[in-house]
Write a protein that holds these residues in place. Structure first.
Motif, PDB file in Angstrom:
ATOM      1  N   LEU A 183      81.685  94.783  30.179  1.00 30.11           N
ATOM      2  CA  LEU A 183      82.411  94.522  28.949  1.00 30.11           C
ATOM      3  C   LEU A 183      82.269  93.047  28.568  1.00 30.11           C
ATOM      4  O   LEU A 183      81.986  92.709  27.418  1.00 30.11           O
ATOM      5  N   LEU A 184      82.410  92.172  29.551  1.00 39.96           N
ATOM      6  CA  LEU A 184      82.255  90.743  29.299  1.00 39.96           C
ATOM      7  C   LEU A 184      80.810  90.398  28.927  1.00 39.96           C
ATOM      8  O   LEU A 184      80.576  89.545  28.066  1.00 39.96           O
ATOM      9  N   LEU A 185      79.848  91.077  29.543  1.00 36.76           N
ATOM     10  CA  LEU A 185      78.444  90.891  29.187  1.00 36.76           C
ATOM     11  C   LEU A 185      78.210  91.229  27.721  1.00 36.76           C
ATOM     12  O   LEU A 185      77.520  90.507  27.005  1.00 36.76           O
ATOM     13  N   TYR A 186      78.783  92.335  27.280  1.00 39.33           N
ATOM     14  CA  TYR A 186      78.633  92.750  25.878  1.00 39.33           C
ATOM     15  C   TYR A 186      79.132  91.651  24.945  1.00 39.33           C
ATOM     16  O   TYR A 186      78.473  91.309  23.964  1.00 39.33           O
ATOM     17  N   LEU A 187      80.273  91.074  25.270  1.00 36.13           N
ATOM     18  CA  LEU A 187      80.837  90.004  24.438  1.00 36.13           C
ATOM     19  C   LEU A 187      79.988  88.738  24.506  1.00 36.13           C
ATOM     20  O   LEU A 187      79.807  88.044  23.499  1.00 36.13           O
ATOM     21  N   GLU A 188      79.449  88.442  25.692  1.00 31.00           N
ATOM     22  CA  GLU A 188      78.584  87.271  25.829  1.00 31.00           C
ATOM     23  C   GLU A 188      77.289  87.465  25.042  1.00 31.00           C
ATOM     24  O   GLU A 188      76.794  86.537  24.390  1.00 31.00           O
ATOM     25  N   TRP A 189      76.732  88.664  25.090  1.00 30.89           N
ATOM     26  CA  TRP A 189      75.532  88.962  24.316  1.00 30.89           C
ATOM     27  C   TRP A 189      75.815  88.743  22.826  1.00 30.89           C
ATOM     28  O   TRP A 189      75.027  88.119  22.112  1.00 30.89           O
ATOM     29  N   GLU A 190      76.959  89.236  22.381  1.00 27.86           N
ATOM     30  CA  GLU A 190      77.334  89.061  20.971  1.00 27.86           C
ATOM     31  C   GLU A 190      77.427  87.584  20.600  1.00 27.86           C
ATOM     32  O   GLU A 190      76.963  87.171  19.539  1.00 27.86           O
ATOM     33  N   SER A 191      78.007  86.764  21.469  1.00 31.19           N
ATOM     34  CA  SER A 191      78.193  85.354  21.127  1.00 31.19           C
ATOM     35  C   SER A 191      76.912  84.530  21.271  1.00 31.19           C
ATOM     36  O   SER A 191      76.673  83.628  20.479  1.00 31.19           O
ATOM     37  N   ARG A 192      76.055  84.833  22.254  1.00 28.50           N
ATOM     38  CA  ARG A 192      74.828  84.051  22.459  1.00 28.50           C
ATOM     39  C   ARG A 192      73.705  84.421  21.489  1.00 28.50           C
ATOM     40  O   ARG A 192      72.954  83.556  21.053  1.00 28.50           O
TER      41      ARG A 192
ATOM     42  N   GLN B 256      74.702 107.385  29.158  1.00 32.20           N
ATOM     43  CA  GLN B 256      75.139 106.787  30.409  1.00 32.20           C
ATOM     44  C   GLN B 256      74.461 105.463  30.729  1.00 32.20           C
ATOM     45  O   GLN B 256      74.920 104.730  31.571  1.00 32.20           O
ATOM     46  N   GLY B 257      73.369 105.142  30.060  1.00 29.51           N
ATOM     47  CA  GLY B 257      72.684 103.889  30.326  1.00 29.51           C
ATOM     48  C   GLY B 257      72.975 102.806  29.309  1.00 29.51           C
ATOM     49  O   GLY B 257      72.257 101.828  29.246  1.00 29.51           O
ATOM     50  N   THR B 258      74.019 102.939  28.517  1.00 31.52           N
ATOM     51  CA  THR B 258      74.311 101.945  27.479  1.00 31.52           C
ATOM     52  C   THR B 258      75.576 101.165  27.786  1.00 31.52           C
ATOM     53  O   THR B 258      76.448 101.603  28.527  1.00 31.52           O
ATOM     54  N   LEU B 259      75.662  99.999  27.181  1.00 32.18           N
ATOM     55  CA  LEU B 259      76.880  99.210  27.307  1.00 32.18           C
ATOM     56  C   LEU B 259      78.055  99.875  26.617  1.00 32.18           C
ATOM     57  O   LEU B 259      79.199  99.525  26.875  1.00 32.18           O
TER      58      LEU B 259
ATOM     59  N   ASP C  72      79.292 102.545  27.285  1.00 40.03           N
ATOM     60  CA  ASP C  72      80.151 103.086  28.340  1.00 40.03           C
ATOM     61  C   ASP C  72      81.225 102.092  28.751  1.00 40.03           C
ATOM     62  O   ASP C  72      82.355 102.467  29.026  1.00 40.03           O
ATOM     63  N   ALA C  73      80.859 100.824  28.821  1.00 41.22           N
ATOM     64  CA  ALA C  73      81.841  99.811  29.213  1.00 41.22           C
ATOM     65  C   ALA C  73      82.954  99.695  28.189  1.00 41.22           C
ATOM     66  O   ALA C  73      84.071  99.316  28.517  1.00 41.22           O
ATOM     67  N   LEU C  74      82.638 100.049  26.955  1.00 40.06           N
ATOM     68  CA  LEU C  74      83.631  99.936  25.895  1.00 40.06           C
ATOM     69  C   LEU C  74      84.322 101.251  25.590  1.00 40.06           C
ATOM     70  O   LEU C  74      85.366 101.272  24.966  1.00 40.06           O
ATOM     71  N   GLY C  75      83.738 102.371  26.007  1.00 45.89           N
ATOM     72  CA  GLY C  75      84.248 103.677  25.635  1.00 45.89           C
ATOM     73  C   GLY C  75      85.164 104.323  26.649  1.00 45.89           C
ATOM     74  O   GLY C  75      85.504 105.486  26.519  1.00 45.89           O
ATOM     75  N   VAL C  76      85.572 103.585  27.639  1.00 43.83           N
ATOM     76  CA  VAL C  76      86.441 104.120  28.688  1.00 43.83           C
ATOM     77  C   VAL C  76      87.802 103.453  28.570  1.00 43.83           C
ATOM     78  O   VAL C  76      87.885 102.232  28.489  1.00 43.83           O
ATOM     79  N   PHE C  77      88.860 104.248  28.553  1.00 46.29           N
ATOM     80  CA  PHE C  77      90.193 103.658  28.491  1.00 46.29           C
ATOM     81  C   PHE C  77      90.594 103.166  29.881  1.00 46.29           C
ATOM     82  O   PHE C  77      90.586 103.921  30.849  1.00 46.29           O
ATOM     83  N   ILE C  78      90.926 101.903  29.961  1.00 48.06           N
ATOM     84  CA  ILE C  78      91.409 101.297  31.204  1.00 48.06           C
ATOM     85  C   ILE C  78      92.723 100.597  30.866  1.00 48.06           C
ATOM     86  O   ILE C  78      92.756  99.731  29.988  1.00 48.06           O
ATOM     87  N   PRO C  79      93.805 100.974  31.533  1.00 44.01           N
ATOM     88  CA  PRO C  79      95.067 100.271  31.278  1.00 44.01           C
ATOM     89  C   PRO C  79      94.923  98.779  31.583  1.00 44.01           C
ATOM     90  O   PRO C  79      94.227  98.399  32.532  1.00 44.01           O
ATOM     91  N   ALA C  80      95.533  97.942  30.787  1.00 44.09           N
ATOM     92  CA  ALA C  80      95.399  96.489  30.930  1.00 44.09           C
ATOM     93  C   ALA C  80      95.711  96.009  32.337  1.00 44.09           C
ATOM     94  O   ALA C  80      95.047  95.120  32.859  1.00 44.09           O
ATOM     95  N   GLU C  81      96.666  96.622  32.978  1.00 41.38           N
ATOM     96  CA  GLU C  81      97.035  96.186  34.332  1.00 41.38           C
ATOM     97  C   GLU C  81      95.958  96.527  35.371  1.00 41.38           C
ATOM     98  O   GLU C  81      95.999  96.039  36.493  1.00 41.38           O
ATOM     99  N   SER C  82      94.976  97.330  34.990  1.00 45.88           N
ATOM    100  CA  SER C  82      93.908  97.715  35.908  1.00 45.88           C
ATOM    101  C   SER C  82      92.604  96.955  35.683  1.00 45.88           C
ATOM    102  O   SER C  82      91.631  97.160  36.410  1.00 45.88           O
ATOM    103  N   TYR C  83      92.544  96.091  34.688  1.00 47.78           N
ATOM    104  CA  TYR C  83      91.295  95.389  34.375  1.00 47.78           C
ATOM    105  C   TYR C  83      90.715  94.651  35.580  1.00 47.78           C
ATOM    106  O   TYR C  83      89.510  94.670  35.798  1.00 47.78           O
ATOM    107  N   ALA C  84      91.550  93.970  36.327  1.00 52.46           N
ATOM    108  CA  ALA C  84      91.055  93.160  37.443  1.00 52.46           C
ATOM    109  C   ALA C  84      90.326  94.003  38.484  1.00 52.46           C
ATOM    110  O   ALA C  84      89.427  93.505  39.163  1.00 52.46           O
ATOM    111  N   ASP C  85      90.670  95.270  38.607  1.00 50.18           N
ATOM    112  CA  ASP C  85      90.056  96.148  39.598  1.00 50.18           C
ATOM    113  C   ASP C  85      88.975  97.049  39.020  1.00 50.18           C
ATOM    114  O   ASP C  85      88.349  97.807  39.754  1.00 50.18           O
ATOM    115  N   TRP C  86      88.728  96.972  37.727  1.00 48.58           N
ATOM    116  CA  TRP C  86      87.788  97.860  37.062  1.00 48.58           C
ATOM    117  C   TRP C  86      86.359  97.371  37.261  1.00 48.58           C
ATOM    118  O   TRP C  86      86.006  96.250  36.905  1.00 48.58           O
ATOM    119  N   ALA C  87      85.516  98.208  37.823  1.00 49.87           N
ATOM    120  CA  ALA C  87      84.128  97.835  38.115  1.00 49.87           C
ATOM    121  C   ALA C  87      83.311  97.591  36.855  1.00 49.87           C
ATOM    122  O   ALA C  87      82.305  96.894  36.885  1.00 49.87           O
TER     123      ALA C  87
END
Length: 124
Positions: free
Chosen positions: A95-104, A70-73, A75-90
């Protein structure tokens, strides 16, 4: 669905993974390792009980194995969220942090995050 406050309480520390301060990043990377180790231990305990005593005896071990990640990123990747719900997903900012960490910090990400395989989530 979890609130933004719940996500922040659980995963707020992960923003240190992209800190410009190498000491803060090092602290966060160590915490990633601790969490991964605890989850590995919990999963191993579950597998031992399940192998030796079967499903009915594994309830407590299952609870621990499910709770540890429960304390790992992951979780942000292991939950199914329909694409139309992304804007409201807490969890979106994590998820974006994980991608930024990967790129930086690709070397740090590769050393830590690549071992967070989804196969360990099969307990849930």
């Amino acid at each position: 669905m979890e609130s933004a406050e719940e996500w922040d309480r659980r995963l707020g520390w992960t923003f240190e993974l992209i800190s410009k301060d190498p000491v803060r990043r090092k602290w966060a990377l160590r915490l990633v390792g601790v969490i991964q180790d605890r989850y590995g231990e919990a999963l191993h305990a579950f597998n031992e009980v399940w192998r030796d005593e079967g499903w009915s005896a594994a309830d407590q071990a299952v609870g621990r194995a499910v709770a540890e990640p429960q304390g790992t990123l992951l979780d942000a990747l292991g939950v199914f969220i329909p694409a139309e719900s992304y804007a409201d997903w807490a969890g979106l900012k994590y998820l974006l942090l994980y991608l930024e960490w990967e790129s930086r910090y690709p070397d740090e990400w590769m050393a830590s995050a690549k071992s967070w395989g989804g196969e360990t989530r099969s307990v849930a």
